[in-house]
Design a protein around this motif. Structure first.
Motif, PDB file in Angstrom:
ATOM      1  N   ARG A 136      91.611  -8.648   7.364  1.00  0.00           N
ATOM      2  CA  ARG A 136      90.747  -7.493   7.651  1.00  0.00           C
ATOM      3  C   ARG A 136      89.277  -7.873   7.772  1.00  0.00           C
ATOM      4  O   ARG A 136      88.526  -7.238   8.520  1.00  0.00           O
ATOM      5  CB  ARG A 136      90.917  -6.441   6.553  1.00  0.00           C
ATOM      6  N   GLU A 137      88.841  -8.890   7.012  1.00  0.00           N
ATOM      7  CA  GLU A 137      87.433  -9.279   7.078  1.00  0.00           C
ATOM      8  C   GLU A 137      87.171 -10.068   8.360  1.00  0.00           C
ATOM      9  O   GLU A 137      87.889 -11.030   8.655  1.00  0.00           O
ATOM     10  CB  GLU A 137      87.058 -10.132   5.861  1.00  0.00           C
ATOM     11  N   PRO A 138      86.169  -9.674   9.128  1.00  0.00           N
ATOM     12  CA  PRO A 138      85.904 -10.338  10.418  1.00  0.00           C
ATOM     13  C   PRO A 138      85.746 -11.857  10.313  1.00  0.00           C
ATOM     14  O   PRO A 138      86.180 -12.591  11.195  1.00  0.00           O
ATOM     15  CB  PRO A 138      84.599  -9.676  10.887  1.00  0.00           C
ATOM     16  N   ARG A 139      85.160 -12.341   9.222  1.00  0.00           N
ATOM     17  CA  ARG A 139      84.913 -13.788   9.116  1.00  0.00           C
ATOM     18  C   ARG A 139      86.211 -14.576   8.972  1.00  0.00           C
ATOM     19  O   ARG A 139      86.245 -15.781   9.222  1.00  0.00           O
ATOM     20  CB  ARG A 139      83.989 -14.094   7.931  1.00  0.00           C
ATOM     21  N   TYR A 140      87.305 -13.890   8.556  1.00  0.00           N
ATOM     22  CA  TYR A 140      88.589 -14.563   8.400  1.00  0.00           C
ATOM     23  C   TYR A 140      89.593 -14.208   9.498  1.00  0.00           C
ATOM     24  O   TYR A 140      90.685 -14.780   9.550  1.00  0.00           O
ATOM     25  CB  TYR A 140      89.229 -14.206   7.053  1.00  0.00           C
ATOM     26  N   ALA A 141      89.231 -13.260  10.365  1.00  0.00           N
ATOM     27  CA  ALA A 141      90.218 -12.688  11.283  1.00  0.00           C
ATOM     28  C   ALA A 141      90.884 -13.716  12.187  1.00  0.00           C
ATOM     29  O   ALA A 141      92.081 -13.622  12.467  1.00  0.00           O
ATOM     30  CB  ALA A 141      89.550 -11.599  12.128  1.00  0.00           C
ATOM     31  N   ASP A 142      90.131 -14.709  12.661  1.00  0.00           N
ATOM     32  CA  ASP A 142      90.708 -15.713  13.561  1.00  0.00           C
ATOM     33  C   ASP A 142      91.347 -16.871  12.806  1.00  0.00           C
ATOM     34  O   ASP A 142      92.026 -17.701  13.411  1.00  0.00           O
ATOM     35  CB  ASP A 142      89.626 -16.257  14.505  1.00  0.00           C
ATOM     36  N   ARG A 143      91.136 -16.930  11.514  1.00  0.00           N
ATOM     37  CA  ARG A 143      91.644 -18.063  10.731  1.00  0.00           C
ATOM     38  C   ARG A 143      92.881 -17.717   9.933  1.00  0.00           C
ATOM     39  O   ARG A 143      93.890 -18.417   9.990  1.00  0.00           O
ATOM     40  CB  ARG A 143      90.561 -18.553   9.757  1.00  0.00           C
ATOM     41  N   LEU A 144      92.813 -16.639   9.171  1.00  0.00           N
ATOM     42  CA  LEU A 144      93.887 -16.315   8.237  1.00  0.00           C
ATOM     43  C   LEU A 144      94.843 -15.309   8.861  1.00  0.00           C
ATOM     44  O   LEU A 144      94.477 -14.163   9.111  1.00  0.00           O
ATOM     45  CB  LEU A 144      93.308 -15.773   6.930  1.00  0.00           C
ATOM     46  N   LYS A 145      96.062 -15.746   9.126  1.00  0.00           N
ATOM     47  CA  LYS A 145      97.052 -14.896   9.772  1.00  0.00           C
ATOM     48  C   LYS A 145      98.371 -14.976   9.017  1.00  0.00           C
ATOM     49  O   LYS A 145      98.761 -16.035   8.517  1.00  0.00           O
ATOM     50  CB  LYS A 145      97.258 -15.320  11.226  1.00  0.00           C
ATOM     51  N   ALA A 146      99.048 -13.828   8.960  1.00  0.00           N
ATOM     52  CA  ALA A 146     100.364 -13.732   8.326  1.00  0.00           C
ATOM     53  C   ALA A 146     101.348 -13.227   9.367  1.00  0.00           C
ATOM     54  O   ALA A 146     101.170 -12.135   9.922  1.00  0.00           O
ATOM     55  CB  ALA A 146     100.308 -12.783   7.127  1.00  0.00           C
ATOM     56  N   HIS A 147     102.365 -14.020   9.659  1.00  0.00           N
ATOM     57  CA  HIS A 147     103.334 -13.707  10.712  1.00  0.00           C
ATOM     58  C   HIS A 147     104.660 -13.301  10.080  1.00  0.00           C
ATOM     59  O   HIS A 147     105.276 -14.090   9.349  1.00  0.00           O
ATOM     60  CB  HIS A 147     103.548 -14.911  11.622  1.00  0.00           C
TER      61      HIS A 147
END
Length: 638
Positions: free
Chosen positions: A557-568
């Protein structure tokens, strides 16, 4: 033994209310002068020193109740005393004195109880030994200033009831007496048990001083201890050498291998140059492998040596986990962008340093990290667990690659430490085929804290775990920062119609793949390094089209992590659909995507825009991803 969490109440020593959790072997409190880091360190010492065993807590609570009853009784007597006679007036004075004494005593007991409850230890009921090193007071009292009986008394006291304050007054006299005892015993009978025991102690002290100061402990004909060829008091030790001597002596006299040791160091850089500082801390960690070390510092060199995962940022009385906020910490210590630029130019161009450093890390095996409560990646997993609990009611969860047990620790934290509720909601099982002995011990301890002595919750092989459960009985299998460490040749051992994960999953269950899309540290997990799959690659691996909405990717949810932290989230039916052909498509997808990312960064650098430290690390990451995926694709001849 380690402090895992500490709660700072609002206004204590001018600090803001905060909870520090998920603490590891090393805690670095970084901040400028006056930020509050030394005050925080003193609270750690106070709270840690106030820790009570379960029995001590029970006794203290009983004493508080007894003292309160006595206070109430005396208060009633005071109110009933008329004060009309000299005897009555004397009683009033006595009652008031007694009440003042009990007021102070009650306040102290309640404060000790409150202080004890503000610390969470690695194992409930642990009682740590807190040793504090103040770098400002480095002098050691020469034994020659004391009467000989005082020398003997100091030796006895520092060996039986050690505390760090004794080192300044008693350290050198205790060394003198140790040498005297050894010389006397060896002259009397060098083969005696006493002589051999003292010789072992002398050898241990010599090794410590050799390691810390680079000098051999010796003594003259009078038995006076010597360093660098001179009596210690005449050796002209620098302030930094006095710090090293003080720490070496304190470690020797209290036995640095004790599990309950908590070491506190306030600005050790005051008297040590940068290399000596990091060497000192490394040596302490090697000598005290089970100890937890807290350091209040504004040394950029020290922070850089140990990395951001250990740093807590202290500013204006507020304490927060630094994590990825290294720039903010640096600006607080060094200054604005221009000052940071001067520092970066002096050391190395940021992108070059980052790329080279990351590339070198890719030659070494991965490491399992423990993270504090509230870690953003752990939070992602919790949100998925929460949603699936709403769907299934109760969840059998398999944590494949349990590591340090950080997911279980996070779940316990999210359930407000209500282990009964957590046990009812989540049937947790941990599986780690590559666990170190230390991580296994930590995981088993965390499982015991929640589920008690249940031997069927931690496993070290897939077959062992498969035999322990009914087929298709798990609603969720979590692979957090784990899939990238598994060789592509082995993916069909987990996925596909005969894969282990397929066997474990309930027909309506899910595989949760959680990955940091830009690993902060390079690693060599297998022959092809590591392979970090994102949504397009995972869809290819599990034979899912772009339109298939059964596959869900959650961005942070935090923009600074949006492109890095993903849960599939992958449905069980798709896990079973993995084939050699889909594996080839996944590898090709990753290789192509990495090529595009690397070329984009290359174009930016060629334009003259330059790359910052973060982009330099990304360039190294994508270069490795392209090479690793292409090499795996070719080797598998897909």
């Amino acid at each position: 033994m380690k402090i895992r969490a500490i709660r700072i109440p609002e206004g204590e020593l001018g600090l803001k209310q905060t909870t520090m959790s998920g603490l590891g072997d090393l805690v670095l409190l970084a901040g400028s002068n006056g930020s509050g880091k030394s005050r925080l360190l003193s609270l750690v010492g106070r709270f840690g020193g106030s820790m009570l065993t379960d029995e001590e807590e029970k006794v203290l609570k009983a004493n508080i109740i007894t003292s309160q009853n006595e206070f109430d009784h005396i208060s009633r007597q005071l109110k009933e005393e008329p004060g009309s006679t000299p005897e009555s007036l004397a009683k009033i004075v006595s009652y008031k004195q007694s009440l003042a004494y009990r007021t102070t005593m009650l306040a102290n007991m309640r404060r000790q109880l409150a202080d004890s409850l503000r610390v969470t230890m690695e194992r409930p009921g642990d009682k740590p030994t807190v040793v504090s090193y103040g770098a400002r007071d480095t002098d050691l009292r020469d034994w020659k200033e004391l009467r000989y009986q005082e020398v003997i008394d100091n030796y006895e006291s520092i060996n039986t009831e050690f505390n760090a304050d004794m080192v300044r007054e008693s350290g050198l006299s205790a060394v003198k007496e140790l040498i005297n005892k050894f010389v006397h015993a060896s002259h009397k009978d060098p083969k005696s048990e006493d002589s051999l025991s003292l010789e072992t102690r002398i050898d241990a002290l010599r090794k410590l001083l050799r390691d810390f100061l680079g000098s051999e402990l010796d003594w003259d004909s009078a038995g006076d201890p010597m360093l660098f060829g001179f009596p210690i008091s005449q050796a002209n030790l620098s302030q930094g050498q006095k710090v090293l001597l003080k720490i070496a002596l304190s470690l020797f006299f209290q036995d640095g291998s004790k599990e309950e040791l908590i070491l506190l160091m306030d600005e050790p850089e005051n008297h040590l140059h940068p290399l000596a500082l990091v060497t000192l801390i490394d040596r302490i960690r090697s000598k005290c492998p089970k100890a937890q070390i807290w350091i209040a510092t504004h040394s950029v060199h020290l922070l850089a040596h140990f990395g951001p995962e250990s740093i807590w940022f202290v500013k204006d009385g507020t304490v927060s986990y630094a994590g990825s906020r290294s720039l903010e910490v640096l600006q607080d210590l060094v200054g604005d962008e221009s000052r940071l630029g001067e520092l970066a130019s002096f050391i190395a161009l940021p992108e070059q340093h980052a790329a080279i450093n990351y590339a070198s890390q890719c030659l070494f095996p991965p490491r399992a990290l423990d993270t504090p409560h509230g870690d953003p990646q752990n939070g992602q997993i919790y949100e998925v667990v929460r949603r699936l609990l709403e769907k299934f009611g109760r969840l059998r969860l398999v944590d494949y690659g349990m590591g340090t047990g950080r997911l279980l620790s996070e779940l316990s934290y999210r359930f407000d430490q209500d282990v009964a509720q957590l046990r009812e909601a989540v049937d947790y099982r941990g599986l780690d085929e590559f666990a170190t002995a230390e991580n296994e011990s930590l995981c088993r301890a965390r499982l015991t804290d929640v589920y008690g002595a249940d031997g069927q919750r931690y496993f070290k092989s897939r077959s062992e775990f498969t035999d322990s459960i009914n087929a298709e009985s798990c609603q969720l299998v979590v692979m957090c920062n784990t899939l990238h460490e598994i060789r592509p040749e082995d993916w069909l051992k987990y996925f596909g119609k005969n894969g282990a994960v397929t066997q474990w999953l309930h027909p309506q269950g899910y595989l949760l793949v959680v990955e940091d899309q830009i690993l902060p540290f390079g690693e060599r997990a297998h022959d092809y390094g590591y392979l970090v799959l994102d949504a397009p690659d995972l869809r290819a691996l599990f034979g899912l089209s772009k339109e298939d909405d059964r596959f869900v990717t959650d961005r942070h949810r935090e923009p600074r992590y949006a492109d890095r932290l993903k849960a599939h989230l992958v449905p069980a039916s798709a896990v079973a659909a993995t084939t050699p052909d889909t594996i080839g498509k996944a590898l090709k997808s990753l290789a192509d995507r990495a090529m595009e990312r690397g070329l984009a960064l290359n174009r930016k650098a060629k334009k003259g825009d330059g790359l910052d430290h973060r982009e330099g690390r990304q360039y190294a990451f994508w270069t490795h991803q392209h090479f690793n995926a292409a090499a795996a694709y070719k080797a598998m001849a897909i």
